[in-house]
Design a protein around this motif. Structure first.
Motif, PDB file in Angstrom:
ATOM      1  N   SER A  29     -33.995 -40.322 -14.298  1.00 24.62           N
ATOM      2  CA  SER A  29     -33.689 -39.866 -12.776  1.00 24.62           C
ATOM      3  C   SER A  29     -33.517 -41.184 -11.724  1.00 24.62           C
ATOM      4  CB  SER A  29     -35.141 -39.279 -12.097  1.00 24.62           C
ATOM      5  OG  SER A  29     -35.960 -39.999 -12.029  1.00 24.62           O
TER       6      SER A  29
ATOM      7  N   SER B  73     -40.295 -26.093 -13.607  1.00 22.76           N
ATOM      8  CA  SER B  73     -40.090 -27.604 -14.075  1.00 22.76           C
ATOM      9  C   SER B  73     -38.550 -27.619 -14.473  1.00 22.76           C
ATOM     10  CB  SER B  73     -40.848 -27.802 -15.329  1.00 22.76           C
ATOM     11  OG  SER B  73     -42.343 -28.006 -14.889  1.00 22.76           O
TER      12      SER B  73
ATOM     13  N   ASN C 242     -37.426 -39.598 -18.892  1.00 22.28           N
ATOM     14  CA  ASN C 242     -36.869 -38.616 -17.993  1.00 22.28           C
ATOM     15  C   ASN C 242     -37.157 -39.308 -16.592  1.00 22.28           C
ATOM     16  OD1 ASN C 242     -36.118 -36.292 -19.003  1.00 22.28           O
ATOM     17  ND2 ASN C 242     -38.285 -35.371 -19.047  1.00 22.28           N
TER      18      ASN C 242
ATOM     19  N   PRO D 246     -42.993 -36.746 -12.490  1.00 22.47           N
ATOM     20  CA  PRO D 246     -42.909 -35.883 -13.375  1.00 22.47           C
ATOM     21  C   PRO D 246     -44.259 -35.333 -13.794  1.00 22.47           C
ATOM     22  CG  PRO D 246     -41.933 -38.125 -14.179  1.00 22.47           C
ATOM     23  CD  PRO D 246     -42.624 -38.224 -12.961  1.00 22.47           C
TER      24      PRO D 246
ATOM     25  N   LEU E 281     -31.343 -33.993 -15.020  1.00 25.34           N
ATOM     26  CA  LEU E 281     -32.118 -34.267 -16.414  1.00 25.34           C
ATOM     27  C   LEU E 281     -31.833 -33.145 -17.372  1.00 25.34           C
ATOM     28  CD1 LEU E 281     -35.634 -35.434 -15.173  1.00 25.34           C
ATOM     29  CD2 LEU E 281     -33.545 -36.764 -15.768  1.00 25.34           C
TER      30      LEU E 281
ATOM     31  N   LYS F 180     -36.033 -30.290 -12.825  1.00 25.12           N
ATOM     32  CA  LYS F 180     -35.278 -31.080 -13.961  1.00 25.12           C
ATOM     33  C   LYS F 180     -33.802 -30.948 -13.841  1.00 25.12           C
ATOM     34  CE  LYS F 180     -38.890 -31.863 -17.371  1.00 25.12           C
ATOM     35  NZ  LYS F 180     -39.267 -31.330 -18.704  1.00 25.12           N
TER      36      LYS F 180
END
Lengths: 439, 258
Positions: free
Chosen positions: A182, B50, A178, B85, B59, B54
């Motif tokens: 990003s 969250s 993740n 994260p 994401l 994201k």
């Protein structure tokens, strides 16, 4: 000696083919060790197993369709059915309620079943020169021809090249995809690419190691390597080394022992290294943790003896006098001869002065005993003052922590409790400056 | 021109709807956040906090709507964005060291294929020191406590040298020392006029730590300066039972789409 000649053959002109086989096996071990490191860290090892098994029908079909035994065609057939297997795993997981492990097991066994059916059909139909296909089950490095090895060398070279090129990207993909996404790295592409490299490695190894055991070559070397290091680069290098060594030894041993398939031998060699790593690696190894446990036990035992002598001294307010063994033996459950033996050892390490029937602490031993008692009583005081635990519940806890607490924690405890003079049982707590000793 | 935009709005989210598989998790989220604020995203479990973070970072696929950061789509301003994260989202037994993790924050600037250079490692060291973790630079990350791991993650985001930071539950499960360190860090970032958007769980501290609050429960409940937004009425709307209807609606939409 026969085997001497056999080995010598690897290094003479006539041994050209053997050398090729050896080089192929080493490179294969190297590539699977490297790629396996990532597969292990991304928990994809079993997916690799499913794809290795799923490759078998592809190889058979390729032979049935073309009638040729071309290693490159086999590789293509293996890749096609291997990837089909992988797609089935992904599809089953996504579109049904079955879990990933179920999907892997399903694909592995069904594809392998189809492969065995096809293989048996080919053998019974007596179609041309079919004998070579058997080697895909358990592998036969010695059966590799120059063209096979050339394909292997090219593929392994490519795999290693890509890992070096994409090292940083694959690292972030494996650790924190993740976050990588990003940052702008195309994680989907990297994921597909790395997984393809895993598949490719497995496929390249099929003829040498066999579909049944190929996955071991991508699981065992990295699992062994993980024991030795906490750094990814080193893990990859160690894993590649163990893989290469297993490949080489596997290839050599299986040519020395007639009719022995290569795959199982390579796996056994790799498993041997894994065993060594599990036992002997520092920090993570079993031997190391046994040693750690043993030395903690030993420390506990020594400190308990010193503490007993200290307490007898405390009762009579005289730490200097020699204490007859009778007065301390009540503190121990061990037989007297063992106590004597231990005292003798403590005498040798200058913690006590021990003469056959009597003993006293040396100044070093006295300090250590005082420290142990201090930790014990501070903890008792903490439990009962700060945590409101009844007096009769605190002793057993303190018996354990007195051998464990660091000096830093101990002084923090003392500070927190504002340097107490007595524990909950009314015994005095010795402090570092030595107020409570008469030496 | 660019400067002016900076002054107006750091983050703009327009009519954002996000679904996991078929179940909608966020409905029609619409808000703007001015630059230089410490922003808390607050809401109960399952409110989509969250998910919001994201989806802003690209994401997750959006069902509808768009996001602009400093008046640009995210992929154009990646270099200005830092991300922390959730700590639980990675395997801490991974064979790597604290400084190596922090160095990963530089990867975006380094770009494809190239290796971190000496100045990247020096930067990583500097940012580790900023969260008081320089002593642990070469520790394997599984040997760090939960709070120390969180600080490593924060240092990694600092290493991105961004203008706007997104942090997913940085205060979850950390010790008092780490909590203080994070608060101090947030204040430093505010002094540097950075925008920081934090998913936050603790209603007790939210008023004290943040100057802007976004209340979320599948829908946007309120968005604005703490003193205006933090009131009983809004909190009841966020945490109250009225939203059970919304959750049931999501369930039925999910079934309808199967």
């Amino acid at each position: 000696m026969d085997w001497k000649n056999e080995i010598l053959l690897f290094f003479t002109n006539e041994g050209m083919n053997r050398r090729m086989v050896l080089i192929g096996s080493i490179l294969l071990g190297c590539a699977s060790g490297i790629i396996g490191t990532f597969a292990l860290l991304r928990r994809q090892s079993l997916l690799g197993d499913a794809m290795a098994h799923a490759a078998l029908p592809g190889v058979c079909l390729m032979f049935l369709i073309t009638g040729l035994k071309d290693p490159f065609l086999f590789l293509i057939g293996a890749c096609i059915s291997g990837f089909t297997g992988a797609l089935c795993v992904i599809g089953i997981t996504r579109y049904s309620r079955l879990k990933n492990d179920t999907a892997i097991g399903l694909v592995l066994s069904v594809f392998f079943g189809v492969g065995i059916v096809l293989l048996t059909y080919i053998q019974q139909s007596g179609a041309g020169n079919q004998a070579g296909l058997n080697t895909f089950l358990f592998g036969k490095a010695a059966s590799l021809l120059q063209e096979d090895v050339r394909v292997m060398v090219t593929m392994c070279g490519l795999i290693i090249f890509f890992i070096v090129l994409f090292y940083k990207e694959f690292k972030i993909l494996s650790f924190d995809p993740n976050f990588g996404a990003s940052l702008g790295f195309s994680i989907k592409f990297l994921d597909v690419f790395l997984t393809s490299l895993v598949v490719l490695t497995v496929m390249v190894g099929l003829q040498a190691v066999g579909v049944v055991l190929m996955v071991a070559m991508i699981i065992i070397p990295p699992a062994a390597a993980r024991q030795w290091t906490e750094k990814l680069e080193r893990m990859i290098i160690i894993s590649a080394f163990i893989g290469a060594l297993s490949g080489a030894l596997g290839a050599i041993l299986s040519t020395l022992i007639i009719k022995m398939p290569t795959g199982p031998v390579m796996v056994l060699v790799a498993a041997f290294f894994l065993g060594l790593s599990l036992f002997f690696a520092p920090n993570r190894g079993l031997l190391f943790s046994w040693y750690r446990r043993w030395s903690q036990k030993r420390k506990t035992r020594i400190e308990n003896i010193l503490k007993a002598i200290y307490k007898v001294g405390e009762n009579s307010q005289n730490y200097e006098r020699f204490i007859p063994l009778n007065e301390i033996k009540g503190y121990f459950s061990a037989p007297l001869w063992l106590l004597r033996l231990r005292l003798r050892i403590l005498h040798l390490t200058a913690l006590v002065e021990y003469h056959p029937q009597e003993v006293r602490l040396t100044s070093v031993g006295f300090e250590q005993a005082k420290n142990t008692v201090r930790k014990h009583r501070l903890w008792e005081a903490y439990l009962s003052n700060a945590m409101d635990i009844p007096h009769d519940h605190v002793h057993r806890d303190a018996e354990e922590v007195e051998h464990i607490f660091s000096p830093e924690l101990t002084s923090r405890l003392e500070e927190y409790l504002d340097s107490p003079e007595h524990d909950p049982h009314g015994k005095s707590i010795p402090n570092v400056n030595g107020n409570n000793c008469n030496s | 021109m660019k400067k002016e935009n900076h002054n107006q709005v750091a983050l703009e989210v327009h009519d954002l709807t996000v679904a996991y598989h078929t179940r909608p998790v966020l409905w029609n989220i619409d808000f703007e956040i001015p630059p230089g604020k410490l922003v808390a995203i607050v809401g109960p479990n399952g409110a989509g906090k969250s998910t919001l973070l994201k989806s802003i970072l690209g994401l997750l696929p959006l069902s509808s709507g768009w996001v602009k950061i400093f008046d640009n789509p995210y992929r154009k301003v990646r270099q200005k964005v830092g991300y922390v994260p959730q700590r639980g989202s990675v395997d801490w037994d991974f064979p790597t060291t604290a400084i190596d993790v922090v160095c990963m924050g530089r990867y975006g600037k380094i770009g494809w294929f190239r290796r971190p250079k000496k100045e990247d490692w020096e930067a990583a060291e500097k940012f580790l020191a900023q969260v008081e973790m320089e002593k642990f630079a070469h520790r394997q990350i599984s040997q760090l406590s939960g709070g120390q791991q969180q600080r490593v993650f924060l240092a990694r985001a600092l290493a991105q040298e961004a203008d706007i930071y997104f942090m997913d539950e940085p205060f979850a499960g950390v010790d008092a020392v780490t909590e203080k360190a994070i608060v101090r860090l947030l204040e430093e970032l505010r002094e540097q006029k950075k925008t920081v958007i934090v998913v936050h769980h603790d209603l007790q501290t939210v008023k004290e730590y943040f100057d802007w609050i976004l209340l979320l429960n599948m829908r946007l409940i309120a968005n604005g300066p703490t003193e205006e937004v933090y009131n009983e009425d809004n909190l009841r709307k966020t945490y109250g039972g009225r939203l059970a209807i919304l959750s049931q609606a999501a369930d039925e939409v999910a079934k309808g789409r199967l």
